[in-house]
Design a protein around this motif. Structure first.
Motif, PDB file in Angstrom:
ATOM      1  N   GLY A   1       0.817  -1.215   0.000  1.00  0.00           N
ATOM      2  CA  GLY A   1       0.000   0.000   0.000  1.00  0.00           C
ATOM      3  C   GLY A   1       0.849   1.262   0.000  1.00  0.00           C
ATOM      4  N   ALA A   2       0.292   2.328   0.490  1.00  0.00           N
ATOM      5  CA  ALA A   2       0.992   3.601   0.530  1.00  0.00           C
ATOM      6  C   ALA A   2       0.416   4.454   1.646  1.00  0.00           C
ATOM      7  CB  ALA A   2       0.840   4.322  -0.803  1.00  0.00           C
ATOM      8  N   TYR A   3       1.274   5.273   2.249  1.00  0.00           N
ATOM      9  CA  TYR A   3       0.758   6.209   3.251  1.00  0.00           C
ATOM     10  C   TYR A   3       1.706   7.381   3.416  1.00  0.00           C
ATOM     11  CZ  TYR A   3       4.004   3.936   6.614  1.00  0.00           C
ATOM     12  OH  TYR A   3       5.103   3.429   7.235  1.00  0.00           O
ATOM     13  N   VAL A   4       1.242   8.372   4.127  1.00  0.00           N
ATOM     14  CA  VAL A   4       2.099   9.487   4.512  1.00  0.00           C
ATOM     15  C   VAL A   4       2.116   9.554   6.019  1.00  0.00           C
ATOM     16  CG1 VAL A   4       2.249  12.005   4.608  1.00  0.00           C
ATOM     17  CG2 VAL A   4       1.802  10.866   2.457  1.00  0.00           C
ATOM     18  N   MET A   5       3.301   9.704   6.564  1.00  0.00           N
ATOM     19  CA  MET A   5       3.449   9.868   8.001  1.00  0.00           C
ATOM     20  C   MET A   5       3.880  11.304   8.235  1.00  0.00           C
ATOM     21  SD  MET A   5       3.549   8.238  10.949  1.00  0.00           S
ATOM     22  CE  MET A   5       4.238   6.628  11.284  1.00  0.00           C
ATOM     23  N   GLY A   6       2.988  12.096   8.745  1.00  0.00           N
ATOM     24  CA  GLY A   6       3.301  13.518   8.937  1.00  0.00           C
ATOM     25  C   GLY A   6       3.441  13.892  10.393  1.00  0.00           C
ATOM     26  N   ALA A   7       3.636  12.878  11.269  1.00  0.00           N
ATOM     27  CA  ALA A   7       3.557  13.123  12.709  1.00  0.00           C
ATOM     28  C   ALA A   7       4.838  13.673  13.332  1.00  0.00           C
ATOM     29  CB  ALA A   7       3.146  11.844  13.420  1.00  0.00           C
ATOM     30  N   ALA A   8       5.961  13.609  12.601  1.00  0.00           N
ATOM     31  CA  ALA A   8       7.207  14.159  13.158  1.00  0.00           C
ATOM     32  C   ALA A   8       7.232  15.663  12.866  1.00  0.00           C
ATOM     33  CB  ALA A   8       8.417  13.447  12.562  1.00  0.00           C
ATOM     34  N   TYR A   9       6.623  16.403  13.766  1.00  0.00           N
ATOM     35  CA  TYR A   9       6.336  17.822  13.549  1.00  0.00           C
ATOM     36  C   TYR A   9       7.571  18.655  13.205  1.00  0.00           C
ATOM     37  CZ  TYR A   9       4.790  22.594  14.653  1.00  0.00           C
ATOM     38  OH  TYR A   9       4.515  23.934  14.600  1.00  0.00           O
ATOM     39  N   ASP A  10       8.666  18.456  13.927  1.00  0.00           N
ATOM     40  CA  ASP A  10       9.854  19.282  13.695  1.00  0.00           C
ATOM     41  C   ASP A  10      10.694  18.794  12.528  1.00  0.00           C
ATOM     42  OD1 ASP A  10       9.418  21.048  15.828  1.00  0.00           O
ATOM     43  OD2 ASP A  10      10.170  19.548  17.248  1.00  0.00           O
ATOM     44  N   VAL A  11      10.301  17.693  11.921  1.00  0.00           N
ATOM     45  CA  VAL A  11      11.151  17.122  10.871  1.00  0.00           C
ATOM     46  C   VAL A  11      10.470  17.376   9.517  1.00  0.00           C
ATOM     47  CG1 VAL A  11      12.491  15.081  10.200  1.00  0.00           C
ATOM     48  CG2 VAL A  11      11.884  15.432  12.592  1.00  0.00           C
ATOM     49  N   HIS A  12       9.806  16.390   8.956  1.00  0.00           N
ATOM     50  CA  HIS A  12       9.082  16.542   7.691  1.00  0.00           C
ATOM     51  C   HIS A  12       8.257  15.287   7.474  1.00  0.00           C
ATOM     52  CE1 HIS A  12      11.933  13.709   5.971  1.00  0.00           C
ATOM     53  NE2 HIS A  12      12.912  14.446   6.433  1.00  0.00           N
ATOM     54  N   PRO A  13       7.304  15.327   6.557  1.00  0.00           N
ATOM     55  CA  PRO A  13       6.525  14.116   6.316  1.00  0.00           C
ATOM     56  C   PRO A  13       7.383  13.052   5.609  1.00  0.00           C
ATOM     57  CG  PRO A  13       5.547  16.043   5.218  1.00  0.00           C
ATOM     58  CD  PRO A  13       6.870  16.458   5.725  1.00  0.00           C
ATOM     59  N   TYR A  14       7.043  11.799   5.827  1.00  0.00           N
ATOM     60  CA  TYR A  14       7.643  10.687   5.092  1.00  0.00           C
ATOM     61  C   TYR A  14       6.559  10.018   4.260  1.00  0.00           C
ATOM     62  CZ  TYR A  14      12.056  10.892   7.689  1.00  0.00           C
ATOM     63  OH  TYR A  14      13.275  11.276   8.188  1.00  0.00           O
ATOM     64  N   VAL A  15       6.931   9.615   3.039  1.00  0.00           N
ATOM     65  CA  VAL A  15       5.939   9.052   2.109  1.00  0.00           C
ATOM     66  C   VAL A  15       6.329   7.610   1.753  1.00  0.00           C
ATOM     67  CG1 VAL A  15       4.822   9.337  -0.139  1.00  0.00           C
ATOM     68  CG2 VAL A  15       5.631  11.359   1.104  1.00  0.00           C
ATOM     69  N   LEU A  16       5.459   6.660   2.062  1.00  0.00           N
ATOM     70  CA  LEU A  16       5.706   5.278   1.662  1.00  0.00           C
ATOM     71  C   LEU A  16       4.867   4.951   0.436  1.00  0.00           C
ATOM     72  CD1 LEU A  16       6.348   2.152   3.632  1.00  0.00           C
ATOM     73  CD2 LEU A  16       4.296   2.062   2.233  1.00  0.00           C
ATOM     74  N   LEU A  17       5.538   4.446  -0.606  1.00  0.00           N
ATOM     75  CA  LEU A  17       4.840   4.041  -1.826  1.00  0.00           C
ATOM     76  C   LEU A  17       5.249   2.611  -2.167  1.00  0.00           C
ATOM     77  CD1 LEU A  17       5.677   7.208  -4.006  1.00  0.00           C
ATOM     78  CD2 LEU A  17       3.513   6.774  -2.826  1.00  0.00           C
ATOM     79  N   ASN A  18       4.526   1.998  -3.071  1.00  0.00           N
ATOM     80  CA  ASN A  18       4.980   0.739  -3.679  1.00  0.00           C
ATOM     81  C   ASN A  18       4.804   0.924  -5.170  1.00  0.00           C
ATOM     82  OD1 ASN A  18       5.741  -1.641  -1.810  1.00  0.00           O
ATOM     83  ND2 ASN A  18       4.064  -0.623  -0.730  1.00  0.00           N
ATOM     84  N   PHE A  19       5.630   1.791  -5.707  1.00  0.00           N
ATOM     85  CA  PHE A  19       5.473   2.243  -7.081  1.00  0.00           C
ATOM     86  C   PHE A  19       5.737   1.104  -8.067  1.00  0.00           C
ATOM     87  CE2 PHE A  19       6.665   4.393 -10.975  1.00  0.00           C
ATOM     88  CZ  PHE A  19       5.736   5.417 -11.040  1.00  0.00           C
ATOM     89  N   ASP A  20       4.774   0.858  -8.992  1.00  0.00           N
ATOM     90  CA  ASP A  20       4.961  -0.251  -9.932  1.00  0.00           C
ATOM     91  C   ASP A  20       4.661   0.156 -11.382  1.00  0.00           C
ATOM     92  OD1 ASP A  20       2.252  -0.010  -9.927  1.00  0.00           O
ATOM     93  OD2 ASP A  20       1.816  -2.072  -9.329  1.00  0.00           O
ATOM     94  N   ASN A  21       4.828   1.434 -11.698  1.00  0.00           N
ATOM     95  CA  ASN A  21       4.719   1.934 -13.076  1.00  0.00           C
ATOM     96  C   ASN A  21       3.316   1.968 -13.670  1.00  0.00           C
ATOM     97  OD1 ASN A  21       7.529   0.266 -12.863  1.00  0.00           O
ATOM     98  ND2 ASN A  21       7.797   2.233 -13.886  1.00  0.00           N
ATOM     99  N   THR A  22       2.302   1.599 -12.885  1.00  0.00           N
ATOM    100  CA  THR A  22       0.931   1.636 -13.419  1.00  0.00           C
ATOM    101  C   THR A  22       0.324   3.030 -13.216  1.00  0.00           C
ATOM    102  OG1 THR A  22       0.080   0.975 -11.278  1.00  0.00           O
ATOM    103  CG2 THR A  22       0.500  -0.776 -12.855  1.00  0.00           C
ATOM    104  N   LEU A  23      -0.793   3.254 -13.893  1.00  0.00           N
ATOM    105  CA  LEU A  23      -1.510   4.511 -13.696  1.00  0.00           C
ATOM    106  C   LEU A  23      -1.979   4.630 -12.242  1.00  0.00           C
ATOM    107  CD1 LEU A  23      -2.776   7.102 -14.895  1.00  0.00           C
ATOM    108  CD2 LEU A  23      -4.843   5.779 -15.305  1.00  0.00           C
ATOM    109  N   GLU A  24      -2.317   3.488 -11.663  1.00  0.00           N
ATOM    110  CA  GLU A  24      -2.709   3.455 -10.248  1.00  0.00           C
ATOM    111  C   GLU A  24      -1.581   4.029  -9.368  1.00  0.00           C
ATOM    112  OE1 GLU A  24      -5.019   2.770  -6.917  1.00  0.00           O
ATOM    113  OE2 GLU A  24      -5.640   2.754  -9.014  1.00  0.00           O
TER     114      GLU A  24
END
Ligand SMILES: [Zn+2]
Length: 649
Positions: free
Chosen positions: A404-427
């Motif tokens: 799946g994929a998500y964004v973790m934006g909870a580290a307020y003083d740092v920056h968001p982290y983005v998890l993807l499982n990119f597989d070249n599809t339009l999805e």
């Protein structure tokens, strides 16, 4: 705070329950949503071969932005554990002076902020290597600390309430000392009349386990114990029809196969409908009971009270959708035309009507998204461009990585982290745009608000992400190479509107109906639920008008939707997508003013009630106008489809 997008295209939000719990009676430190098997937006398929690509940009995140090494994490953990102990010292002292109250609230929020940073590190490290028990343990340690923080500060709300609205309002008016905490205080006081005596609160807390038995039984029965059938498909394949098998095989292009799939799958649910009615009735009765004990007029009123959402929002959504079911019927007819069928049955809604053989690299994706998001303005694009070039993303799948994929934006003083499982599809491309909507929302909220006001409500959380997807599809459609490609994007977007707007509202309507039925003294048997669900389902798809034939067998679909155990959650999918369409329409038509209003929503974070934040930006979620915008768009998309089809004939 963690927004999670699942493989079925719908988005889940995992909320880290604030130690300073806003929600009345919220006890869990982290709540994960159940899998969204109920959401079915798969309508079109895309075939592509994932190909390795060369890119010079970082494709893995750098957790050293959180802690330079494990020793620093360990040191921070010990520090936080010690701080939690000192937070208890404020107990009984919040009414001493404004300075003391501020000192205590500052200490609590700072500890919570540091604890989230600790948690984020362990959680992210675990998610890229699920087999690693070290980080699993660390995540669990951080989670335990979250619970301890919640317990250590449980005196705060009752003490604020006993200080009273009059004194606190005077303090807030006279000085700025508590300005970072004013919304929190205001929100706590707002809910005070539904907080009971300490003894009564204890009784409710103690009964929580017993009251969750129905939903636990539902989960075990439907996930582990129901006997899933096996069928043989027309090509000889043996298909096992558990929830994932059902999602897969119902999209078959062979009509007899999907008919067989529906028959076998729903037969099982019919066989268990009395037991499943008991679990659902138990769930509804628990919610009705708690609402009554806390002095609410209804379960709906209580569910909406957490975020202070007016009931008119819920009712406006349901009534506007009902007035516009003709647009859904038109979509059913268009699909029937594409699939070349004489009549449509409920088992015909899942197969693709068109496919497209196209794949996208990460660089294509970033270019497409950047081009599509131009209407959001120069500042947005600059911030976005800078952010995607940093090592904040974990892009590609790997064997032990979380799906799946998500964004973790909870580290307020740092920056968001983005998890993807990119597989070249339009999805993958639309997921990328979606998740970066969350990331930009967190980035802008964290930048504009103090920590205590940065985290935004679920009601508002899916707007920025969905708006990005809407803009992406607008761009793709306008730049399609030919009519085939344009049709593909059109149906992709139309299926999203059906699955997120109509279907979720249909669920919301049913959810309200069963709660009101119980509140009025009614009982919920399996047969009663079939009738109630069947009536709504048939109305939505125009069964009586001959638009779609709904077989009685499928009226047990209510038993398959885990979200009915989530206490009025699903309507927010429909409200979010509506707000996103309403806002993007305004941005595309009105330009800069609408653009600023949109960005104001993101910057506002959790500084006010979500309905008020939207109202200030010109979005009145209790007005039919917001929901009519998505209907208008849907009709425009269908006009385009018809123009293309008429041309081809
Ligand atoms: Zn999302």
């Amino acid at each position: 705070m963690i927004k999670q997008r699942t493989s079925d295209g719908m988005n889940h939000r995992i909320t880290l329950g604030l130690a300073l719990a806003f929600a009345i009676g919220s006890t869990s430190a982290i709540t994960a949503l159940p899998t969204m098997a109920a959401i079915d937006v798969a309508e079109t398929t895309i075939s592509s071969e994932a190909k390795p690509e060369k890119t010079s940009r970082p494709t893995e995140w750098d957790l050293r932005d959180l802690y330079p090494d494990i020793a620093s994490w360990d040191a921070a953990r010990n520090d936080i554990a010690a701080r939690i102990t000192t937070l208890r010292e404020c107990k009984g002292k919040l009414d001493k002076s404004t300075a003391k109250l501020r000192e205590c609230l500052d200490n609590i929020t700072n500890s919570y902020k540091e604890l989230l940073r600790l948690y984020v590190f362990a959680y992210l490290a675990k998610d890229t290597d699920l087999g690693d028990s070290e980080f699993r343990e660390r995540a669990s340690i951080a989670q335990t600390l979250l619970t301890q923080l919640g317990e250590a500060t449980s005196y705060v709300n009752p003490e604020l309430i006993s200080i009273g609205e009059e004194r606190l309002s005077q303090v807030l008016e006279k000085s700025d000392a508590l300005k970072d905490h004013d919304f929190y205080i205001k929100n706590t006081l707002r809910q005070s009349k539904h907080i009971l005596s300490p003894k009564e609160e204890l009784i409710i807390a103690a009964s929580a386990d017993a009251l969750s038995a129905s939903s636990n039984a539902y989960e075990v029965l439907t996930n582990a114990e129901m006997p899933w059938p096996e069928i043989t498909l027309s090509d000889g394949t043996t298909a096992r029809l558990d929830a994932s098998g059902y999602s897969k095989y119902r999209t078959s292009t062979v009509r007899d196969d999907r008919k067989k799939v529906f028959k076998a799958f729903w037969d099982v649910y019919q066989n268990y409908r009395q037991t499943l009615a008991i679990t659902l009735e138990g769930q509804v009765k628990s919610q009705v009971l708690i609402a009554k004990l806390r002095g609410f007029d209804s379960a709906l009123q209580r569910a909406l009270a957490d975020d202070n959402i007016p009931e008119a929002v819920y009712r406006a959504l349901v009534s506007t959708v009902n007035e516009n079911l003709g647009s859904l019927h038109r979509l059913v007819k268009l699909r029937q035309r594409m699939l070349n069928l004489d009549e449509t049955h409920y088992y015909d809604i899942y197969p693709s009507v068109i496919s497209l053989d196209k794949s996208y690299t990460l660089e294509d994706t970033i270019d497409l998204t950047t081009a599509a998001l131009q209407p959001l303005g120069k500042d947005y694009i600059e911030t976005f461009t800078e952010a995607v070039n940093k090592n904040w993303m974990h892009v590609y799948p790997s064997p032990a990585k979380r799906s799946g994929a998500y964004v973790m934006g909870a580290a307020y003083d740092v920056h968001p982290y983005v998890l993807l499982n990119f597989d070249n599809t339009l999805e993958s491309v639309s997921t990328f745009a979606h998740e970066w909507g969350h990331a930009m929302h967190s980035l802008m909220a964290n930048h504009s608000q103090p920590f205590s006001k940065a985290d935004y409500a679920t009601f508002i959380a899916e707007i920025a992400s969905t708006a990005n997807e809407v803009l992406l599809f607008d761009y793709l459609r306008n730049n399609a190479a030919n009519d085939q490609e344009r049709l593909y994007y059109l149906f992709k977007e139309l299926s999203q509107i059906r699955g997120t707007f109509f279907r979720q509202t249909q669920f919301a309507e049913f959810e309200l109906a069963i709660h009101e039925h119980v509140e009025n003294g009614g009982a919920l048997s399996g047969d009663k639920l079939n009738v109630m669900y069947g009536d709504i389902l048939k109305r939505y798809y125009g069964h009586d008008q001959g638009i779609m034939d709904i077989d009685e067998l499928y009226t047990v679909e209510w038993a398959y939707i885990p979200h009915f155990y989530r206490n009025f959650y699903v309507y927010q999918y429909a409200t979010s997508i509506s707000a996103a369409y309403f806002l993007t329409d305004k941005i595309l038509n009105d330009g800069e003013q609408a653009q600023q209003q949109f960005l104001d929503i993101l910057r506002a974070g959790g500084s006010d009630y979500p309905h008020s934040i939207l109202l200030r930006a010109g979005v009145d979620m209790s007005s039919p106008k917001v929901y009519e915008a998505i209907i208008r768009r849907m009709n425009r998309l269908m006009d385009e489809v018809e123009t293309i089809l008429d041309k081809q004939q």
